[in-house]
Design an enzyme around this catalytic site. Structure first.
Site, mmCIF file in Angstrom:
data_model
loop_
_atom_site.group_PDB
_atom_site.id
_atom_site.type_symbol
_atom_site.label_atom_id
_atom_site.label_comp_id
_atom_site.label_asym_id
_atom_site.label_seq_id
_atom_site.Cartn_x
_atom_site.Cartn_y
_atom_site.Cartn_z
ATOM 1 N N GLY A 113 -1.881 27.958 39.426
ATOM 2 C CA GLY A 113 -0.775 27.128 39.893
ATOM 3 C C GLY A 113 -1.056 25.644 39.747
ATOM 4 O O GLY A 113 -2.128 25.222 39.325
ATOM 5 N N ASP A 114 -0.076 24.850 40.119
ATOM 6 C CA ASP A 114 -0.159 23.394 39.959
ATOM 7 C C ASP A 114 -0.459 22.761 41.324
ATOM 8 O O ASP A 114 -1.313 23.225 42.050
ATOM 9 C CB ASP A 114 1.152 22.873 39.350
ATOM 10 C CG ASP A 114 0.973 21.559 38.611
ATOM 11 O OD1 ASP A 114 0.840 20.525 39.281
ATOM 12 O OD2 ASP A 114 0.962 21.555 37.369
ATOM 13 N N ALA B 40 1.402 29.774 51.205
ATOM 14 C CA ALA B 40 1.675 28.738 52.212
ATOM 15 C C ALA B 40 3.164 28.772 52.517
ATOM 16 O O ALA B 40 3.992 28.417 51.672
ATOM 17 C CB ALA B 40 1.265 27.366 51.695
ATOM 18 N N CYS C 90 4.405 22.163 42.733
ATOM 19 C CA CYS C 90 4.130 23.219 41.750
ATOM 20 C C CYS C 90 4.477 22.780 40.328
ATOM 21 O O CYS C 90 4.639 23.610 39.432
ATOM 22 C CB CYS C 90 4.865 24.505 42.101
ATOM 23 S SG CYS C 90 4.506 25.070 43.779
#
Length: 235
Positions: free
Chosen positions: A90-91, A175, A191
């Protein structure tokens, strides 16, 4: 196959400390699996599920783009936030007070060996939880996590996800924004996705605050059902 998961609620805990603790649990499971193979043993591998709330922090996944953080080091300091580049997929994302973070550190060989299925099951446990609050939510094609208003101009993300897996052992997780301060998301391109909003459960329900312990209980109920697992509290 051990389908018992040891549950630990760490309360409010520094991100780096929690990351190091995750790594410790993760390594112990991986090392046990290596020993099992080398010595032709069949020792049971443990599973863990950590609940935690972090002080303000931004984290960038291994394939993430640093330009998605819109703050300088000084600005981060002024906002009382920290930043870490980490080893999940992910980012960039944000963690902070009012957000329920869950880190399943489990040996998928105790359940199934399919990382995509694992991610979909994680999403499903959150989707079913939110549906209990009367929210219509789901997945957005090609974008991990849980969204509201998918397919409309008002799509908004309520739960981010990013995991790491090695030898079928997982770490990091999800989260869920429950009572989070959305202003902190303005400092990143969440993201790495432009033009889509972020939301929280209390905003969607139009209430000042949602009981986070109640939300956690619902998440655990659905996670246990989906993974056919049993939770056991541990210190």
């Amino acid at each position: 196959m051990n389908k018992t998961i040891q549950l630990q609620d760490l309360g409010n805990k520094d991100y780096k400390e929690t990351w190091e603790y995750q790594e410790e649990l993760f390594k112990a499971i991986v090392d046990l699996k290596i020993r099992n193979r080398r010595e032709e043993l069949n020792l049971e591998t443990p599973n863990y599920f950590l609940f935690v709330e972090h002080p303000h922090v931004y984290t960038l996944g291994k394939s993430g783009d640093l330009t998605n953080l819109l703050l300088s080091e000084k600005q981060l300091e002024d906002k009382g936030a920290t930043f870490y580049k980490i080893n999940r997929g992910g980012d960039i994302t944000y963690h902070g007070p009012g957000q329920i973070v869950g880190y399943p550190i489990i040996d998928l060989e105790n359940f199934f060996t399919d990382i995509h299925k694992y991610l979909r099951f994680l999403e499903e446990s959150i989707i079913l939880t939110l549906q209990e609050y009367g929210l219509e939510c789901g997945r957005s094609e090609g974008e991990t996590g849980v969204w509201l208003g998918v397919g409309t101009p008002f799509a908004r993300k309520i739960c981010a996800m990013g995991v790491r897996a090695s030898r079928w052992v997982t770490m990091h997780g999800f989260a869920l924004n429950v009572n989070a301060d959305l202003g902190y998301f303005d400092n990143i391109i969440p993201c790495g996705i432009r033009g889509k909003a972020v939301t929280t459960l209390n905003v969607e329900l139009g209430v000042e605050r949602v009981d986070e312990e109640e939300v956690k209980a619902k998440i655990l109920k659905h996670f246990a059902n989906i993974f056919e697992a049993t939770f056991e509290k541990s210190n």
